[in-house]
Write a protein that holds these residues in place. Structure first.
Motif, PDB file in Angstrom:
ATOM      1  N   LEU A 147       0.831  -1.206   0.000  1.00  0.00           N
ATOM      2  CA  LEU A 147       0.000   0.000   0.000  1.00  0.00           C
ATOM      3  C   LEU A 147       0.865   1.256   0.000  1.00  0.00           C
ATOM      4  CD1 LEU A 147      -2.749  -0.989   2.589  1.00  0.00           C
ATOM      5  CD2 LEU A 147      -3.026  -0.731   0.135  1.00  0.00           C
ATOM      6  N   TRP A 148       1.947   1.204   0.783  1.00  0.00           N
ATOM      7  CA  TRP A 148       2.803   2.375   0.903  1.00  0.00           C
ATOM      8  C   TRP A 148       3.470   2.700  -0.426  1.00  0.00           C
ATOM      9  CZ3 TRP A 148       3.594   5.755   4.802  1.00  0.00           C
ATOM     10  CH2 TRP A 148       4.727   6.554   4.737  1.00  0.00           C
ATOM     11  N   HIS A 149       3.976   1.669  -1.101  1.00  0.00           N
ATOM     12  CA  HIS A 149       4.727   1.928  -2.326  1.00  0.00           C
ATOM     13  C   HIS A 149       3.842   2.073  -3.542  1.00  0.00           C
ATOM     14  CE1 HIS A 149       8.628   1.665  -0.552  1.00  0.00           C
ATOM     15  NE2 HIS A 149       8.331   0.511   0.013  1.00  0.00           N
ATOM     16  N   HIS A 193       1.770   4.034  -4.949  1.00  0.00           N
ATOM     17  CA  HIS A 193       1.217   5.384  -4.973  1.00  0.00           C
ATOM     18  C   HIS A 193       1.258   5.898  -6.411  1.00  0.00           C
ATOM     19  CE1 HIS A 193       0.927   9.697  -4.147  1.00  0.00           C
ATOM     20  NE2 HIS A 193       0.310   9.317  -3.058  1.00  0.00           N
ATOM     21  N   TYR A 194       0.213   6.535  -6.884  1.00  0.00           N
ATOM     22  CA  TYR A 194       0.129   6.854  -8.314  1.00  0.00           C
ATOM     23  C   TYR A 194       1.231   7.806  -8.761  1.00  0.00           C
ATOM     24  CZ  TYR A 194      -2.114  11.295  -7.071  1.00  0.00           C
ATOM     25  OH  TYR A 194      -2.385  12.529  -6.554  1.00  0.00           O
ATOM     26  N   LYS A 195       1.772   8.591  -7.799  1.00  0.00           N
ATOM     27  CA  LYS A 195       2.859   9.483  -8.191  1.00  0.00           C
ATOM     28  C   LYS A 195       4.201   8.782  -8.085  1.00  0.00           C
ATOM     29  CE  LYS A 195       1.373  14.142  -8.175  1.00  0.00           C
ATOM     30  NZ  LYS A 195       0.581  14.914  -7.225  1.00  0.00           N
ATOM     31  N   GLU A 196       4.406   7.978  -6.997  1.00  0.00           N
ATOM     32  CA  GLU A 196       5.691   7.325  -6.802  1.00  0.00           C
ATOM     33  C   GLU A 196       5.911   6.263  -7.852  1.00  0.00           C
ATOM     34  OE1 GLU A 196       7.606   8.105  -4.134  1.00  0.00           O
ATOM     35  OE2 GLU A 196       6.191   9.484  -3.194  1.00  0.00           O
ATOM     36  N   ASN A 197       4.848   5.488  -8.129  1.00  0.00           N
ATOM     37  CA  ASN A 197       4.977   4.356  -9.060  1.00  0.00           C
ATOM     38  C   ASN A 197       3.912   4.485 -10.141  1.00  0.00           C
ATOM     39  OD1 ASN A 197       7.082   2.492  -8.463  1.00  0.00           O
ATOM     40  ND2 ASN A 197       6.023   2.024  -6.554  1.00  0.00           N
TER      41      ASN A 197
END
Lengths: 115, 260
Positions: free
Chosen positions: B61-63, B65-69
């Motif tokens: 859930l943490w990783h 993310h629509y901006k991070e990944n």
């Protein structure tokens, strides 16, 4: 919580007045064959585990012991000492209501079993 | 050692439900001790798996993310990992099953002949106990009803909804056979400290074997819905020394033979 219970509720001796009556018990003659009168050596006997009925459901065990007793009595007479042990077995296992009902049925001739 | 044991056991054995209780009541029979040990064994694996799964979940859930990944991966197969995550849980289940089946089958074993038979008969809404080993005829010798003590009649220190007027007195360290049945509807004779729960079925005699290892008073409640007062027909087992049990039985029997 638990300490309060043990302090406030009466102990077995108090609740059943054992301290007073233990002496009385020893003076009275023993009335039951299997009752325990010698305080140090108490023998407790009951119907043994029957390998014909190894499971949890002991309904047939009780019924079979009852029938065995009455068959024994029919074969050997009312006062045969060999039949006493069957009597003890069925009395230990069967609720008294069931025994009373079966006794009534036998008297009426409606007992549903191979006597 | 003995002093430690005495201190530990007399301070507060938990043989009745406590408010906000989370764990088991203290065991008084080998069966209950086995259940508690099995629970501890399984709970260990449970925590390991729980932490692992939560870690994976939170990390994803943490990783994710629509901006991070922004570009998700499109993996659809992974034979090795699929084999691993099938085999590994099966192994864990096997490790859990071994002590579980050991306990289950040992609970069913009838090794020793019991010394006493006690019948527990459920009624609406009380229990009747029969100790018929001492009968010399078909008339009941030692039978009594066990009603809950209503709240207004409780004395200070007694437990609400758990105390009864006549307790089931049994000798400690003795093999008992308890036969449970009912006179009307389904009930269930349950005492958590003794690791016992047995349905009371009308027309059927259910047998349980217990060995109470220490003297004490053990509380339980009816565990099968049986009508309006289902919550108000508790069970109290009092385990005493053999000598006290003998005195108690003699005292119960004497008034009846005196009349006869």
């Amino acid at each position: 919580m638990a300490e309060a219970v043990s302090a406030k509720t009466p102990s077995l001796s108090e609740q059943y007045h054992l301290e007073n009556e233990v002496k009385q018990v020893k003076e009275d003659p023993s009335d039951e064959n299997t009752s325990e009168e010698t305080p140090d050596d108490i023998t407790l006997k009951t119907a043994p585990a029957d390998f014909r009925f190894p499971t949890t459901n002991q309904t047939r065990h009780c019924f079979t012991r009852y029938i065995e007793y009455h068959r024994c009595v029919a074969a050997k007479g009312d006062d045969a000492p060999e039949c006493d042990k069957f009597a003890k077995f069925y009395r230990s296992l069967c609720p008294s209501e069931w025994v009373d009902r079966w006794n009534e049925q036998r008297e009426n001739g409606t007992f549903p079993g191979p006597l | 050692m003995i002093v430690l044991k005495w201190l530990f056991l007399t301070i507060s054995p938990c043989d009745a439900a406590e408010p906000w209780q989370l764990g088991f009541q203290d065991a008084a029979t080998p069966i209950m001790q086995g259940i508690i040990d099995l629970h501890h064994d399984i709970f260990f694996f449970l925590i390991l798996i729980l932490v692992f799964v939560l870690w994976i979940l939170v990390r994803a859930l943490w990783h994710f993310h629509y901006k991070e990944n922004a570009i998700p991966q499109r993996i659809v197969h992974g034979t090795t990992i699929e084999i691993l995550w099938t085999i590994f849980p099966s192994l864990i289940l096997m490790f859990i099953a071994i002590p579980s089946f050991a306990l289950l089958y040992s609970m069913d074993e009838v090794v020793v002949d019991p010394a006493i038979t006690i019948k527990a008969i459920g009624h609406q809404w009380y229990w009747t106990y029969e100790y018929s080993d001492y009968n010399s005829s078909d008339e009941q010798s030692l039978t009594f009803d066990s009603y809950m003590i209503p709240e207004e009649d409780l004395e200070l220190g007694q437990l609400r909804l758990l105390e009864v007027d006549n307790r089931v007195v049994v000798p400690a360290k003795t093999h008992l056979r308890i036969i449970v049945t009912s006179a009307d509807v389904l009930h269930s004779w349950a005492v958590p400290s003794l690791g016992v729960k047995c349905d009371a079925v009308p027309g059927r005699l259910n047998q349980i074997s217990i060995l109470v290892q220490r003297e004490g008073v053990y509380y339980g409640q009816c565990s099968e819905i049986c009508g309006t007062n289902h919550a108000f027909m508790p069970i109290v087992v009092e385990a005493v020394s053999r000598k006290d049990y003998g005195s108690w039985v003699s005292n119960q029997l004497i008034p009846q033979t005196g009349e006869a």
